[in-house]
Motif scaffolding. Structure first.
Motif, mmCIF file in Angstrom:
data_model
loop_
_atom_site.group_PDB
_atom_site.id
_atom_site.type_symbol
_atom_site.label_atom_id
_atom_site.label_comp_id
_atom_site.label_asym_id
_atom_site.label_seq_id
_atom_site.Cartn_x
_atom_site.Cartn_y
_atom_site.Cartn_z
ATOM 1 N N LEU A 288 -94.692 51.715 41.136
ATOM 2 C CA LEU A 288 -94.818 53.167 41.125
ATOM 3 C C LEU A 288 -95.363 53.698 42.452
ATOM 4 N N ILE A 289 -96.327 53.003 43.035
ATOM 5 C CA ILE A 289 -96.861 53.421 44.343
ATOM 6 C C ILE A 289 -95.759 53.393 45.405
ATOM 7 N N LEU A 290 -94.992 52.322 45.437
ATOM 8 C CA LEU A 290 -93.912 52.219 46.424
ATOM 9 C C LEU A 290 -92.825 53.249 46.165
ATOM 10 N N LEU A 291 -92.551 53.554 44.890
ATOM 11 C CA LEU A 291 -91.546 54.562 44.563
ATOM 12 C C LEU A 291 -91.979 55.942 45.047
ATOM 13 N N LEU A 292 -93.235 56.293 44.831
ATOM 14 C CA LEU A 292 -93.740 57.589 45.308
ATOM 15 C C LEU A 292 -93.724 57.657 46.828
ATOM 16 N N LEU A 293 -93.966 56.541 47.479
ATOM 17 C CA LEU A 293 -93.914 56.514 48.938
ATOM 18 C C LEU A 293 -92.479 56.734 49.437
ATOM 19 N N LYS A 302 -88.237 68.228 53.232
ATOM 20 C CA LYS A 302 -87.600 69.406 52.640
ATOM 21 C C LYS A 302 -88.412 70.001 51.499
ATOM 22 N N HIS A 303 -89.027 69.155 50.726
ATOM 23 C CA HIS A 303 -89.794 69.609 49.562
ATOM 24 C C HIS A 303 -91.235 69.145 49.726
ATOM 25 N N ARG A 304 -92.124 70.081 50.006
ATOM 26 C CA ARG A 304 -93.518 69.731 50.292
ATOM 27 C C ARG A 304 -94.211 69.120 49.086
ATOM 28 N N VAL A 305 -93.713 69.403 47.891
ATOM 29 C CA VAL A 305 -94.356 68.851 46.710
ATOM 30 C C VAL A 305 -94.274 67.324 46.728
ATOM 31 N N PHE A 306 -93.121 66.773 47.179
ATOM 32 C CA PHE A 306 -92.998 65.323 47.280
ATOM 33 C C PHE A 306 -93.918 64.774 48.376
ATOM 34 N N HIS A 307 -94.123 65.588 49.384
ATOM 35 C CA HIS A 307 -95.012 65.155 50.468
ATOM 36 C C HIS A 307 -96.432 64.963 49.949
ATOM 37 N N ILE A 309 -97.399 64.691 46.795
ATOM 38 C CA ILE A 309 -97.432 63.659 45.754
ATOM 39 C C ILE A 309 -97.493 62.272 46.399
ATOM 40 N N GLY A 310 -96.730 62.107 47.485
ATOM 41 C CA GLY A 310 -96.773 60.830 48.184
ATOM 42 C C GLY A 310 -98.127 60.548 48.794
ATOM 43 N N LEU A 311 -98.780 61.593 49.332
ATOM 44 C CA LEU A 311 -100.105 61.398 49.909
ATOM 45 C C LEU A 311 -101.120 60.996 48.845
ATOM 46 N N ALA A 312 -100.999 61.557 47.675
ATOM 47 C CA ALA A 312 -101.964 61.289 46.598
ATOM 48 C C ALA A 312 -101.484 60.192 45.655
ATOM 49 N N ARG A 313 -100.547 59.351 46.093
ATOM 50 C CA ARG A 313 -99.939 58.359 45.204
ATOM 51 C C ARG A 313 -100.951 57.384 44.629
ATOM 52 N N ASN A 314 -101.932 56.961 45.428
ATOM 53 C CA ASN A 314 -102.926 56.015 44.917
ATOM 54 C C ASN A 314 -103.749 56.641 43.807
ATOM 55 N N GLY A 315 -104.198 57.888 44.025
ATOM 56 C CA GLY A 315 -104.982 58.575 42.994
ATOM 57 C C GLY A 315 -104.175 58.844 41.744
ATOM 58 N N ILE A 316 -102.886 59.187 41.910
ATOM 59 C CA ILE A 316 -102.031 59.455 40.750
ATOM 60 C C ILE A 316 -101.842 58.189 39.913
ATOM 61 N N VAL A 317 -101.500 57.100 40.578
ATOM 62 C CA VAL A 317 -101.274 55.844 39.852
ATOM 63 C C VAL A 317 -102.560 55.363 39.188
#
Length: 784
Positions: A288-293, A302-307, A309-317
């Motif tokens: 999941l971490i690699l997928l978010l990255l 193009k979509h800042r939301v993915f940006h 989410i990718g930055l906070a991937r460790n906290g999300i997982v």
């Protein structure tokens, strides 16, 4: 007082006279120097003299003493320093707080950027700090202590806005290995509590960093080449990945702290069948971490939301794993017992205590502290410079100031139960990508960590350990250099690639501490080798196109016997002897032996030059006859320093070349910097011993010999602004000497370097342009 003539100015006073006292007796130069050193105010009353005073010595040895001008300059600077000591001290103290230069300009736009960044990094550092403490084999809360202190202290002293201070995987693994190697007795028992040992380690390292920074010695980081850092970091990243793999897979009974990485791999393969339920947390978390990255890299622009989410991937997982683990513990208690969790984390901060500093623990700490100091120095300053270069403020990054910031972090942190910390590359990259504006963003992040310590530690109990290992493995992948980096090293230099791979394999197959020492040793060895074995080039000059060519391309239009040496390194005790030996070998190989014939009793037992010359003539009877050496032109544009060893080596070279040639060889210099010209002036002015000259000077060269004696050339300007001028002056000052040539077969072409004693000079003059002939005439008149 006698005067001498100069090519570039009016007559100047002779520099080798003693000063006269009022009574008419000479005053020793040493007395004048001592008086000026003790009483600098008397300098205007002291007579001037040459920059260097030469004392007589044996034939091939000369000593130089710096005169009062340098002593007076040092004395003047020292006097100014103590006279304005209060102002200097105030400015120095101000320089320790870079925050004062920007805090008064802080504005709302900066605050918004720092707020977003501080929150983003704050929610990322909480799980990472817990994971780093796990690598260090310390309780999880110690990672939070280190993170909080680092973020709070660094902002006041930082010279970069992008770095996030706190526990890192590199120092955490190094701390873990130090706890195993330095804190164990013969039976494998701990000599001191691991937390106490780690805190004392932080204090010792912090003091060393602080002193290095206060003394402005941050320049030492420049001695570590980037290739060594690349190899060490990549090898370390692979090591951490291997060490975390058993926890990720749920394999028990593997010692990941004391064994090298290759043994851990063997144990994993042997016990792969004992995998437990922990893999159900670790593997999905890593995927999941690699997928978010991947989503961030592909759609983040193009979509800042993915940006974000990718930055906070460790906290999300980590939050997802924490929530599921907590629900399992409530509704399916039996399932919650099938995997390992972080466990209890004490809430709040510990009461500040003094690190343990008694002699027994310090004796164990000081040696491993060296490796921690080196790693923190190289990694932290390297990260600071990389971000400074990326965002255009590299000239504001001060290595010494960064050491002060990190040193204060570790020193103060040791009183707050923190273990060694430094800048984190992964968190710093996220901080930079989040749009940080100033170092004040660290204050906001420290507040997030403080809230986590105060209110979130009970919730952290249910974090699966394998999920933390997944976060660590994903973070380590960012530290592995991609293949194109090693390809670039290979294309630039095979030595760079070799050094990088040595550092990589040493770190991976041994311990991180060993990797540090080997990497630092390699870096030091490379630096010394580059200085001790400098490159140089032997040149000649082609009159046809007025360009400088390799000596093998010398044509018949070039005056034989004049050679040009280009040196690219300073001449110091590290390389002086090797360099002059190389010069001597190359010049003697390309010129003819011309010294006076002497019997065996008149030569040193080791001097077989005559025999070697005879053998060379026998082996090559029909080759072009070599010229007699007349002058050497040194291009010293790349020489920044000459010490006493370099000075003596040049004197030795001049004598050895003169003995080999049978006439005094004159040195000319081009591109000399002002601060080393004073030394080189003494090289050309230092006299030969008359008795020594008669032993090797060729009788046929008596007139030529007299024309270039130091008493005559001391008045001639041998420092030239251009190479063309140096060649013309050398050609005029050192005329060629007719030599007898061996006859060659009829079918052998005549040598382009053969000289005719009647027309050699005239032929060269007729081939010169009018401007060159004019300059030659001017040189001849100046020498008259």
């Amino acid at each position: 007082m006698s005067s001498t003539r100069s090519l570039t100015g009016p007559p100047v006073a002779s520099p080798l006279r003693d000063h006269q006292s009022n009574s008419g007796h000479p005053v020793p130069v040493e007395s004048v120097q001592l008086g000026l050193f003790l009483f600098p105010s008397l300098a205007p009353l002291a007579p001037s003299h040459s920059p260097l005073i030469v004392t007589r010595s044996p034939p091939h040895i000369a000593m130089a003493k710096f005169d009062h001008t340098e002593i007076y300059e040092f004395s003047r600077q020292s006097s100014d320093f103590f006279r304005h000591f209060d102002k200097v001290s105030i400015e120095y103290v101000k320089s320790l707080f870079p925050i004062r230069t920007w805090i008064t300009r802080y504005n709302f736009q900066w605050f918004i950027g720092d707020l977003i960044t501080g929150l983003t990094v704050g929610f990322m550092i909480l799980p990472q700090a817990l994971a780093q403490a796990k690598i260090a084999t310390l309780p999880p809360e110690y990672g939070l202590y280190s993170a909080f202190i680092g973020l709070l202290v660094y902002g006041f002293f930082a010279t970069t806005k992008d770095i996030t201070i706190g526990p890192t995987a590199v120092l955490s693994l190094l701390t873990a290995q130090i706890l195993v190697t330095a804190n164990k007795d013969a039976n494998g028992n701990d000599l001191f509590p691991p937390t106490t040992f780690a805190i004392t380690l932080a204090f010792v390292v912090g003091i060393a960093q602080l002193l290095t920074g206060l003394l402005r010695l941050g320049v030492v980081v420049d001695f570590i080449p980037p290739t060594v850092i690349t190899g060490f970091t990549t090898g370390f990243a692979f090591t951490v990945i291997v060490q975390q793999t058993p926890t990720l897979l749920g394999i028990k009974g593997i010692d990941t702290n004391t064994q090298p990485a290759q043994n851990i791999i063997v144990n994993i393969v042997q016990k792969i069948g004992t995998t437990q339920f922990d893999i159900a947390w670790g593997a999905p978390a890593l995927v999941l971490i690699l997928l978010l990255l991947i989503l961030k890299n592909k759609f983040g622009q193009k979509h800042r939301v993915f940006h974000y989410i990718g930055l906070a991937r460790n906290g999300i997982v980590l939050s997802i794993c924490l929530l599921i683990s907590y629900l399992l513990s409530v509704y399916i208690p039996s399932a919650a017992k099938s995997y390992t969790v972080v466990g209890t984390i004490p809430a709040g901060f510990k009461t500040p205590t003094t690190p343990r500093l008694d002699l027994p623990i310090l004796q164990r700490v000081w040696q491993p502290a060296i490796s921690v100091f080196i790693v923190a120095l190289v990694e932290h300053v390297g990260i600071a410079r990389s971000f400074g270069r990326k965002f255009g403020y590299i000239r504001y990054v001060n290595s010494s100031q960064e050491l002060i910031a990190v040193g204060l972090t570790n020193t103060i942190g040791s009183f707050m139960s923190a273990y060694p910390a430094m800048g984190s590359f992964s968190r710093s990259a996220i901080k930079a990508a989040s749009g940080v504006k100033t170092p004040a963003a660290g204050f906001i992040t420290s507040a997030i960590v403080a809230l986590g310590l105060l209110y979130l530690t009970p919730v952290m109990y249910w974090i699966p350990s394998s999920a933390l290992s997944a976060i660590i493995i994903a973070a380590m992948s960012d530290l592995i250099s991609p293949p194109h980096v090693f390809i670039e090293y290979y294309n630039v230099s095979i030595l760079d690639l070799s050094v990088c791979m040595i550092a990589l394999f040493t770190t991976f197959f041994s311990t991180v501490e060993t990797g540090v020492y080997v990497s630092a040793s390699i870096a030091t060895l490379i630096s010394l080798l580059k200085i001790a074995r400098p490159r140089h080039t032997l040149f000649g000059r082609s009159k046809s196109d007025a360009t400088v060519l390799d000596v093998r391309d010398i044509s018949s239009t070039v005056s034989p016997g004049i050679f040009i040496l280009h040196m690219d390194e300073s001449l110091t005790y590290l390389n002086a002897q090797y360099t002059v030996n190389q010069f001597l070998s190359e010049l003697t190989a390309k010129t003819q032996y011309g010294s006076r014939k002497r019997g065996p009793a008149d030569r040193l037992w080791c001097d077989d030059t005559e025999e070697q010359s005879a053998r060379r003539e026998i082996k090559t009877p029909y080759l072009e006859e070599l010229p007699r050496l007349r002058a050497v032109i040194f291009i010293f544009s790349g020489v920044n320093h000459i010490d006493s060893a370099g000075y003596q080596a040049l004197l030795d070279l001049r004598r050895d070349l003169s003995v080999y040639t049978g006439r005094i060889v004159v040195f000319h210099f081009v591109g000399v910097k002002d601060h080393i010209r004073r030394v080189l002036e003494q090289v050309v002015k230092t006299p030969f011993d008359a008795a020594d000259v008669k032993n090797w000077a060729n009788v046929e060269d008596e007139k030529v010999l007299q024309s270039v004696m130091p008493e005559r050339i001391s008045s001639i300007n041998l420092f030239h602004p251009t190479l063309n001028r140096a060649i013309l002056i050398a050609d005029t000052l050192s005329p060629p000497t007719p030599v007898m040539t061996q006859s060659a077969p009829a079918n052998f072409p005549p040598s382009p370097l053969h000289l005719s004693p009647t027309n050699s000079v005239n032929e060269r003059n007729t081939r010169r342009t009018p401007s060159e002939r004019s300059l030659t005439s001017y040189a001849a008149q100046s020498l008259a």
